[in-house]
Scaffold this motif. Sequence first.
Motif, PDB file in Angstrom:
ATOM      1  N   GLY A  19       0.800  -1.221   0.000  1.00 44.88           N
ATOM      2  CA  GLY A  19       0.000   0.000   0.000  1.00 44.88           C
ATOM      3  C   GLY A  19       0.829   1.264   0.000  1.00 44.88           C
ATOM      4  N   ASP A  20       2.118   1.165   0.387  1.00 48.71           N
ATOM      5  CA  ASP A  20       2.992   2.336   0.288  1.00 48.71           C
ATOM      6  C   ASP A  20       3.162   2.707  -1.181  1.00 48.71           C
ATOM      7  N   ILE A  21       3.494   3.941  -1.436  1.00 43.83           N
ATOM      8  CA  ILE A  21       3.683   4.439  -2.797  1.00 43.83           C
ATOM      9  C   ILE A  21       5.175   4.587  -3.060  1.00 43.83           C
ATOM     10  N   ILE A  22       5.642   4.010  -4.172  1.00 47.33           N
ATOM     11  CA  ILE A  22       7.038   4.213  -4.555  1.00 47.33           C
ATOM     12  C   ILE A  22       7.116   5.405  -5.499  1.00 47.33           C
ATOM     13  N   VAL A  47       3.036  -0.424  -3.736  1.00 49.17           N
ATOM     14  CA  VAL A  47       3.765  -1.611  -3.292  1.00 49.17           C
ATOM     15  C   VAL A  47       2.780  -2.736  -2.991  1.00 49.17           C
ATOM     16  N   LEU A  48       3.046  -3.898  -3.588  1.00 46.55           N
ATOM     17  CA  LEU A  48       2.291  -5.105  -3.265  1.00 46.55           C
ATOM     18  C   LEU A  48       3.033  -5.917  -2.215  1.00 46.55           C
ATOM     19  N   SER A  49       4.378  -6.026  -2.389  1.00 47.27           N
ATOM     20  CA  SER A  49       5.168  -6.773  -1.413  1.00 47.27           C
ATOM     21  C   SER A  49       6.635  -6.384  -1.484  1.00 47.27           C
ATOM     22  N   ASP A  50       7.322  -6.629  -0.383  1.00 53.81           N
ATOM     23  CA  ASP A  50       8.760  -6.407  -0.274  1.00 53.81           C
ATOM     24  C   ASP A  50       9.429  -7.776  -0.394  1.00 53.81           C
ATOM     25  N   GLU A  51      10.272  -7.932  -1.398  1.00 53.96           N
ATOM     26  CA  GLU A  51      10.929  -9.212  -1.669  1.00 53.96           C
ATOM     27  C   GLU A  51      12.440  -9.127  -1.410  1.00 53.96           C
ATOM     28  N   GLY A  52      12.828  -8.434  -0.368  1.00 54.17           N
ATOM     29  CA  GLY A  52      14.251  -8.319  -0.038  1.00 54.17           C
ATOM     30  C   GLY A  52      14.899  -7.157  -0.760  1.00 54.17           C
ATOM     31  N   ASP A  53      15.617  -7.439  -1.852  1.00 56.83           N
ATOM     32  CA  ASP A  53      16.285  -6.359  -2.586  1.00 56.83           C
ATOM     33  C   ASP A  53      15.403  -5.794  -3.703  1.00 56.83           C
ATOM     34  N   ARG A  54      14.156  -6.279  -3.815  1.00 56.38           N
ATOM     35  CA  ARG A  54      13.217  -5.827  -4.842  1.00 56.38           C
ATOM     36  C   ARG A  54      11.847  -5.572  -4.221  1.00 56.38           C
ATOM     37  N   LEU A  55      11.076  -4.710  -4.868  1.00 58.63           N
ATOM     38  CA  LEU A  55       9.688  -4.476  -4.490  1.00 58.63           C
ATOM     39  C   LEU A  55       8.787  -4.926  -5.628  1.00 58.63           C
ATOM     40  N   LYS A  67       0.404  -2.696 -14.952  1.00 61.12           N
ATOM     41  CA  LYS A  67       1.281  -3.858 -14.932  1.00 61.12           C
ATOM     42  C   LYS A  67       1.834  -4.115 -13.532  1.00 61.12           C
ATOM     43  N   VAL A  68       1.993  -5.384 -13.198  1.00 56.27           N
ATOM     44  CA  VAL A  68       2.713  -5.764 -11.986  1.00 56.27           C
ATOM     45  C   VAL A  68       4.193  -5.770 -12.359  1.00 56.27           C
ATOM     46  N   CYS A  69       5.007  -5.069 -11.570  1.00 56.95           N
ATOM     47  CA  CYS A  69       6.440  -4.935 -11.854  1.00 56.95           C
ATOM     48  C   CYS A  69       7.253  -5.418 -10.660  1.00 56.95           C
ATOM     49  N   SER A  70       8.491  -5.787 -10.917  1.00 56.74           N
ATOM     50  CA  SER A  70       9.451  -6.110  -9.878  1.00 56.74           C
ATOM     51  C   SER A  70      10.586  -5.102 -10.032  1.00 56.74           C
ATOM     52  N   ARG A  71      10.709  -4.205  -9.067  1.00 55.46           N
ATOM     53  CA  ARG A  71      11.681  -3.109  -9.151  1.00 55.46           C
ATOM     54  C   ARG A  71      12.798  -3.308  -8.130  1.00 55.46           C
ATOM     55  N   PRO A  72      14.057  -3.179  -8.570  1.00 55.78           N
ATOM     56  CA  PRO A  72      15.142  -3.198  -7.576  1.00 55.78           C
ATOM     57  C   PRO A  72      15.028  -1.970  -6.666  1.00 55.78           C
TER      58      PRO A  72
END
Length: 86
Positions: A19-22, A47-55, A67-72
Motif C-alpha cells: 500500500g505504500d507508494i514508490i 507496493v504489493l510486497s517487499d521481496e528483499g532487494d526488490r519491491l 502492470k505488476v512490476c518487480s523493481r530493484p
Amino acid sequence: WGKKNNKFFEVGQKEIKGGDIIILDRAGSSSDASSNKVSRAGHTGLVLSDEGDRLVTIEANVSNRIKVCSRPKSVIKGIVTWSSKG
C-alpha cells in the motif's frame, strides 16, 4: 505532500509495506515531454510486497498498460506511506 506531512522516507529508513507508494525517476521516459535525461521524480506505483532487494508493485502507464512490476530497491527515489503511524 509526503515530505510536508512527514510521510516520505528513503529505502532503508523504515519498513516498506503493501500500500505504500514508490516514487521512481522519470529520466529518459518516452512520455516525459522534457526527455532531456534530467533525473527527476515523477512515476509512481503501489507496493504489493517487499521481496528483499526488490519491491513488487502495481503501476500504470508502463508501456501503456497497468502492470505488476518487480523493481530493484536501488532505483526507488523514495517511499510515501499512508500509515497513520508514519
